[in-house]
Design a protein around this motif. Structure first.
Motif, PDB file in Angstrom:
ATOM      1  N   UNK A 138     -37.090 -56.705-108.731  1.00 53.65           N
ATOM      2  CA  UNK A 138     -38.082 -57.412-108.067  1.00 53.65           C
ATOM      3  C   UNK A 138     -37.991 -57.476-106.594  1.00 53.65           C
ATOM      4  N   UNK A 139     -36.804 -57.392-106.156  1.00 52.93           N
ATOM      5  CA  UNK A 139     -36.686 -57.535-104.591  1.00 52.93           C
ATOM      6  C   UNK A 139     -37.340 -55.926-104.037  1.00 52.93           C
ATOM      7  N   UNK A 140     -36.947 -54.919-104.767  1.00 52.88           N
ATOM      8  CA  UNK A 140     -37.563 -53.575-104.293  1.00 52.88           C
ATOM      9  C   UNK A 140     -38.972 -53.481-104.429  1.00 52.88           C
ATOM     10  N   UNK A 141     -39.667 -54.336-105.380  1.00 45.47           N
ATOM     11  CA  UNK A 141     -41.114 -54.213-105.336  1.00 45.47           C
ATOM     12  C   UNK A 141     -41.727 -55.170-104.232  1.00 45.47           C
ATOM     13  N   UNK A 142     -41.127 -56.175-103.863  1.00 42.01           N
ATOM     14  CA  UNK A 142     -41.529 -57.017-102.651  1.00 42.01           C
ATOM     15  C   UNK A 142     -41.451 -56.430-101.466  1.00 42.01           C
ATOM     16  N   UNK A 143     -39.955 -55.711-101.302  1.00 42.62           N
ATOM     17  CA  UNK A 143     -39.819 -55.164-100.155  1.00 42.62           C
ATOM     18  C   UNK A 143     -39.221 -53.889-100.455  1.00 42.62           C
ATOM     19  N   UNK A 144     -39.963 -52.751-100.452  1.00 45.82           N
ATOM     20  CA  UNK A 144     -39.247 -51.348-100.953  1.00 45.82           C
ATOM     21  C   UNK A 144     -38.163 -50.972-100.048  1.00 45.82           C
ATOM     22  N   UNK A 145     -37.222 -50.418-100.322  1.00 43.51           N
ATOM     23  CA  UNK A 145     -36.051 -49.971 -99.664  1.00 43.51           C
ATOM     24  C   UNK A 145     -36.586 -48.973 -98.737  1.00 43.51           C
ATOM     25  N   UNK A 146     -36.228 -48.698 -97.611  1.00 48.83           N
ATOM     26  CA  UNK A 146     -36.738 -48.031 -96.407  1.00 48.83           C
ATOM     27  C   UNK A 146     -35.397 -47.002 -96.098  1.00 48.83           C
ATOM     28  N   UNK A 147     -35.209 -45.825 -96.702  1.00 49.58           N
ATOM     29  CA  UNK A 147     -34.074 -45.184 -96.103  1.00 49.58           C
ATOM     30  C   UNK A 147     -34.150 -44.614 -94.774  1.00 49.58           C
ATOM     31  N   UNK A 148     -32.809 -44.514 -94.322  1.00 48.28           N
ATOM     32  CA  UNK A 148     -32.705 -43.842 -92.898  1.00 48.28           C
ATOM     33  C   UNK A 148     -32.896 -42.517 -92.933  1.00 48.28           C
ATOM     34  N   UNK A 149     -33.877 -41.838 -91.912  1.00 49.42           N
ATOM     35  CA  UNK A 149     -34.033 -40.514 -92.083  1.00 49.42           C
ATOM     36  C   UNK A 149     -32.991 -39.852 -90.884  1.00 49.42           C
ATOM     37  N   UNK A 150     -32.533 -38.744 -91.032  1.00 51.06           N
ATOM     38  CA  UNK A 150     -31.628 -38.076 -90.204  1.00 51.06           C
ATOM     39  C   UNK A 150     -32.255 -36.660 -89.747  1.00 51.06           C
ATOM     40  N   UNK A 151     -32.054 -36.587 -88.582  1.00 51.51           N
ATOM     41  CA  UNK A 151     -32.655 -35.360 -87.912  1.00 51.51           C
ATOM     42  C   UNK A 151     -32.359 -35.073 -86.536  1.00 51.51           C
ATOM     43  N   UNK A 152     -33.302 -34.203 -85.758  1.00 52.86           N
ATOM     44  CA  UNK A 152     -32.690 -33.924 -84.428  1.00 52.86           C
ATOM     45  C   UNK A 152     -33.544 -34.844 -83.429  1.00 52.86           C
TER      46      UNK A 152
END
Length: 224
Positions: A117-131
């Motif tokens: 339910x929490x994920x639908x209300x506030x979807x996970x936003x994963x960190x992106x790694x890069x340059x």
């Protein structure tokens, strides 16, 4: 001890430009020029680190203005913020709108049905790694000249400016930034869209770990 000063600059974005990296190709920043009543502020957003072993991580997402109260519509200019929940200060690990997994704020791990339910209300936003270049390319689309902008971080000691516009906690013991660790003092760039929503850019470095204690120091030593 935490940063000497912490707050938010509210103004209008004039322009942005990239800084050239140093002779070793390190320490790269995107510079923002922000107009406010006191003048034009120079804001440096780190998308690289002076530490050659530290990679950058970022995320870009959209928030409703209501979750940023009481600083969603501050008067133009710089204002200090108390390092506490409810003051308008940001904390990437504790602010309900910024934390990766909101359910963890309740303590422990919630039941799977509740987490869904929490994920639908506030979807996970994963960190992106890069340059550093990839981080710059992620930030620049939200930097629209003429947009209202909020820059969270530390004001410059001299002149009009903002720096430490990134996570300011979780730096390891023995590093030059250990003494700057603190909670509710994270940096960010937010620009307000015509529809009233905010585009948000958050950044951190791979050497900054989580979770952190009440002083912003890492609870476990290893990096991600």
């Amino acid at each position: 001890m935490p940063l000497e000063n912490y707050g938010v600059l509210s103004g209008t974005l004039h322009r942005h430009f990239r800084e050239r990296p140093d002779g070793q190709g390190r320490w790269f920043r995107v510079h923002l020029e922000v107009d406010a009543p006191a003048g034009r502020y120079a804001c440096a957003v780190d998308v690289d680190s002076r530490d050659a072993t530290a990679g950058v991580r970022w995320k870009v997402f959209t928030l409703h203005a209501s979750v940023l109260d009481p600083v969603a519509s501050p008067p133009p200019g710089y204002r200090d913020l108390a390092r506490a929940s409810g003051s308008g200060a940001l904390d990437q690990l504790r602010h309900p709108a910024l934390a990766d997994r909101p359910g963890c704020l309740l303590g422990g791990h919630p039941p799977q049905w509740y987490q869904r339910i929490l994920d639908r209300l506030n979807p996970p936003r994963p960190w992106i790694s890069g340059s550093c270049l990839e981080a710059s390319e992620a930030l620049e689309p939200v930097l629209v000249p003429g947009r209202p902008v909020l820059v969270f971080g530390e004001p410059s000691a001299e002149g009009l400016g903002m720096h430490n516009v990134h996570r300011n906690q979780g730096d390891p013991y023995g590093s030059r930034w250990w003494a700057d660790n603190g909670v509710w003092q994270d940096g960010a760039v937010l620009t307000r869209r015509p529809d009233g929503l905010f585009d948000v850019f958050l950044s951190t470095f791979s050497t900054q770990t989580e979770p952190t204690d009440a002083d912003g120091h890492p609870l476990r030593p290893q990096p991600y």
